[in-house]
Design a protein around this motif. Structure first.
Motif, PDB file in Angstrom:
ATOM      1  N   THR A 296     -39.027 -25.860  27.589  1.00 17.40           N
ATOM      2  CA  THR A 296     -38.135 -27.017  27.659  1.00 17.40           C
ATOM      3  C   THR A 296     -38.443 -27.941  26.487  1.00 17.40           C
ATOM      4  O   THR A 296     -39.594 -28.059  26.092  1.00 17.40           O
ATOM      5  N   ASP A 298     -38.228 -31.058  26.796  1.00 19.42           N
ATOM      6  CA  ASP A 298     -38.531 -32.344  27.427  1.00 19.42           C
ATOM      7  C   ASP A 298     -40.051 -32.509  27.598  1.00 19.42           C
ATOM      8  O   ASP A 298     -40.679 -31.792  28.384  1.00 19.42           O
ATOM      9  N   ALA A 301     -41.393 -32.842  31.131  1.00 21.29           N
ATOM     10  CA  ALA A 301     -41.406 -31.572  31.870  1.00 21.29           C
ATOM     11  C   ALA A 301     -42.591 -30.711  31.426  1.00 21.29           C
ATOM     12  O   ALA A 301     -43.247 -30.063  32.248  1.00 21.29           O
ATOM     13  N   LEU A 335     -34.760 -23.383  33.306  1.00 20.82           N
ATOM     14  CA  LEU A 335     -33.935 -24.414  33.944  1.00 20.82           C
ATOM     15  C   LEU A 335     -34.271 -24.441  35.444  1.00 20.82           C
ATOM     16  O   LEU A 335     -34.721 -23.430  36.000  1.00 20.82           O
ATOM     17  N   ASP A 340     -35.841 -31.740  35.817  1.00 19.11           N
ATOM     18  CA  ASP A 340     -34.470 -31.635  35.288  1.00 19.11           C
ATOM     19  C   ASP A 340     -33.582 -32.759  35.828  1.00 19.11           C
ATOM     20  O   ASP A 340     -33.772 -33.223  36.960  1.00 19.11           O
ATOM     21  N   LYS A 341     -32.621 -33.135  34.978  1.00 16.15           N
ATOM     22  CA  LYS A 341     -31.669 -34.179  35.394  1.00 16.15           C
ATOM     23  C   LYS A 341     -30.262 -33.620  35.155  1.00 16.15           C
ATOM     24  O   LYS A 341     -30.122 -32.554  34.550  1.00 16.15           O
ATOM     25  N   THR A 344     -29.684 -32.317  31.661  1.00 17.17           N
ATOM     26  CA  THR A 344     -30.622 -31.345  31.069  1.00 17.17           C
ATOM     27  C   THR A 344     -29.901 -30.243  30.287  1.00 17.17           C
ATOM     28  O   THR A 344     -30.332 -29.841  29.205  1.00 17.17           O
ATOM     29  N   GLN A 397     -32.534 -30.642  42.034  1.00 14.87           N
ATOM     30  CA  GLN A 397     -31.089 -30.831  41.840  1.00 14.87           C
ATOM     31  C   GLN A 397     -30.350 -29.885  42.800  1.00 14.87           C
ATOM     32  O   GLN A 397     -30.910 -28.864  43.200  1.00 14.87           O
ATOM     33  N   VAL A 402     -27.486 -26.446  39.444  1.00 14.50           N
ATOM     34  CA  VAL A 402     -28.475 -25.790  38.563  1.00 14.50           C
ATOM     35  C   VAL A 402     -27.907 -24.453  38.065  1.00 14.50           C
ATOM     36  O   VAL A 402     -27.976 -24.144  36.866  1.00 14.50           O
ATOM     37  N   THR A 405     -25.206 -25.042  35.546  1.00 12.43           N
ATOM     38  CA  THR A 405     -25.782 -25.441  34.245  1.00 12.43           C
ATOM     39  C   THR A 405     -26.244 -24.206  33.490  1.00 12.43           C
ATOM     40  O   THR A 405     -26.009 -24.052  32.287  1.00 12.43           O
TER      41      THR A 405
END
Ligand code: SF4
Length: 528
Positions: A296, A298, A301, A335, A340-341, A344, A397, A402, A405
């Motif tokens: 990721t 992020d 994360a 993922l 995660d938001k 993401t 989520q 998810v 996504t």
């Protein structure tokens, strides 16, 4: 080193199960080759085959190439099977077929070592790596090859030192039928990423072969017909940095001796970007690809999954550093993380565009047994067993969001124009920095030239004439032809075609969202 035979002879049938179609097995590209039918030769089973007593005949069948037949089972006195969780259903199927011939069946490898209870029908479970359990299993079969009255479990307490490993029995495999060659220098990884089962299964202090074993294995791979690329399947090529540095000069020498006919790839942590001396050696040895589990972009994360080592250099800088040594980065992405938001997916697509990485294995989080993630989710009551779902994790989520996504990211990232544009970048910025290989008589053989022509013909015909992304293909291909970049055209399309076709299926809900998914779809080669 080989096991003792106790003076008897047993015929052993080693069967490797089919893979379920997945992002990482490249089966959509096989029709572009001259007869490739499987991804990589299985190191574990070929090692076990080589360890058998010298006078025990061994037959090896990879069911990705052809199914084991009645004649194979009639020939054998015992059957060995090995594989990963994703092959569980196929392994149990091999066991059922072998039992129809009253054969005893042993299973080893990563899946049974992590989850012995997945395999109640097998006669012998070999839990752990090559070692005293293997000797006990062989001694048992030497005493009596018939089926035991109940399941027997052999657990390795003392592993065989890797410096004593025999050369894998590559001569039993049809190496020309594989997309990539495989080789292993080390086992284990010092890190402890929350989702990963490697440290638990293989330890945190990497065990090693010697550089001489590796060059001998490479000699054997070449003799047995491997071509193109060889992948170091080590859990982390720089798990022991000094060992990597020790090996590289031997690889360089070997390449010079054999005329640079093979290119190498491996898996390593992204902090390899902080080791210019290793990257320089890899460039000299003609490594062309490094798989990095970036997971990721992020940082929050990464911290949460205990992968802080990915932040030892800024991610984008790390990728560019690796590229500057002529090596393309392949990235693992997850993922469905707790961090995660809703945005993401959009961030991931921005990252893909900015990094210009062509190949990213985008998976949904899956909890594997024997991992800290598994233990945490058990505590939080967030593990589910439902074959209808894409993951065994209860995401933070909503599940549908998810999966949507994932589908959207796959669909957008692997649109032909976008993917080929990322290859365009690699051709411009990364590949020209590879070592200039002396053109050798070993490269310019008639079989190699013929292979290139066959692949080129297949690419033009199957993608350029019959394919349904002709416009994007020809835009990319004509530039290569004008610039004389035939080798780049072939190597890029071999990978790109699979990614485009697989991602299409994925975005329409026809593919698994995790390489580790227990959801078992129809395998690509029928077994019967
Ligand atoms: S760095 Fe890679 S191999 Fe090591 S623990 Fe993390 S995910 Fe597993």
């Amino acid at each position: 080193m080989r096991a003792e035979s106790a003076g008897v002879v047993r015929r052993i049938l080693c069967v490797f199960p089919r893979y379920t179609s997945s992002f990482g097995t490249f089966e959509y590209s096989y029709p572009l080759t001259d007869g490739v039918q499987a991804f990589m030769p299985p190191q574990g089973l070929l090692l076990i085959a080589a360890y058998m007593p010298e006078n025990w005949p061994v037959r090896f069948i990879d069911e990705n190439i052809r199914p084991a037949t009645a004649e194979d089972f009639e020939w054998a006195e015992a059957v060995f099977v090995s594989g990963m969780h994703i092959q569980r259903q196929q392994m149990n199927d091999i066991c059922r077929r072998a039992h129809a011939f009253e054969l005893s069946v042993a299973i080893g490898g990563p899946s049974v070592s992590a989850c012995p209870d997945y395999y109640p029908s097998f006669d012998y479970l070999h839990v752990g790596e090559l070692g005293d359990a293997t000797d006990e299993l062989i001694a048992q079969l030497a005493r009596d090859p018939s089926r035991p009255s109940r399941q027997v479990v052999f657990k390795t307490a003392n592993r065989l030192d890797m410096t004593c490993f025999p050369l894998p029995a590559y001569e039993l495999a049809e190496l020309k039928r594989y997309f990539l060659g495989s080789i292993q220098y080390s086992s284990g990884c010092p890190y402890q990423c929350e989702f990963c089962d490697i440290p638990g299964l293989y330890g945190r202090n990497p065990r090693l072969k010697t550089p001489q074993q590796i060059t001998a294995e490479l000699d054997k791979l070449l003799e047995c017909g491997i071509r193109g690329s060889v992948y170091f399947v080590d859990d982390n090529f720089i798990g022991n940095r000094k060992a990597a540095l020790d090996l590289l000069p031997h690889l360089v020498e070997w390449q010079k001796k054999t005329g640079f006919v093979l290119r190498f790839s491996c898996e390593a942590t992204l902090n390899i970007a902080k080791r210019p001396e290793i990257l320089a050696g890899m460039r000299e040895a003609f490594f062309s690809t490094i798989f990095c589990g970036i997971e990721t972009p992020d940082p929050v994360a990464l911290k949460a999954m205990h992968k802080d080592h990915n932040m030892m250099v800024p991610i984008m800088e790390g990728i560019q550093t690796i590229n500057s040594y002529g090596m393309e980065v392949v990235s693992g992405i997850i993922l469905g993380l707790d961090t995660d938001k809703p945005e993401t997916g959009a961030h991931l697509l921005e990252f893909i565009e900015a990094s210009q990485i062509p190949l990213l294995t985008i998976n949904l989080l899956q909890a594997l047994p024997k991992t800290p993630l598994w233990d945490r989710l058990v505590r939080e009551n967030r593990l589910i067993e439902d074959e209808g779902l894409e993951s065994n994790v209860v995401f933070r989520q909503p599940y549908d969001d998810v999966v949507d996504t994932w589908r959207r990211c796959m669909g957008v990232a692997y649109e032909p124009a976008k993917l080929l544009q990322r290859y365009e970048y690699q051709i411009r910025e990364t590949y020209p920095r590879q070592i200039e290989r002396p053109s050798s008589r070993q490269q310019l053989t008639w079989p190699n030239i013929k292979l290139g022509l066959v692949m080129l013909r297949n690419i033009f015909w199957k993608i350029g004439v019959l394919g349904d992304y002709k416009f994007e293909f020809w835009k990319f291909a004509l530039r290569r032809l004008v610039r004389g970049e035939i080798e780049y055209l072939i190597s890029s399309m071999m990978v790109a075609h699979h990614l485009i076709m697989f991602a299409r299926g994925a975005s329409r809900g026809r593919q698994n969202a995790s390489n580790y998914s227990m959801r078992l779809r129809e395998a690509s080669v029928p077994a019967e």
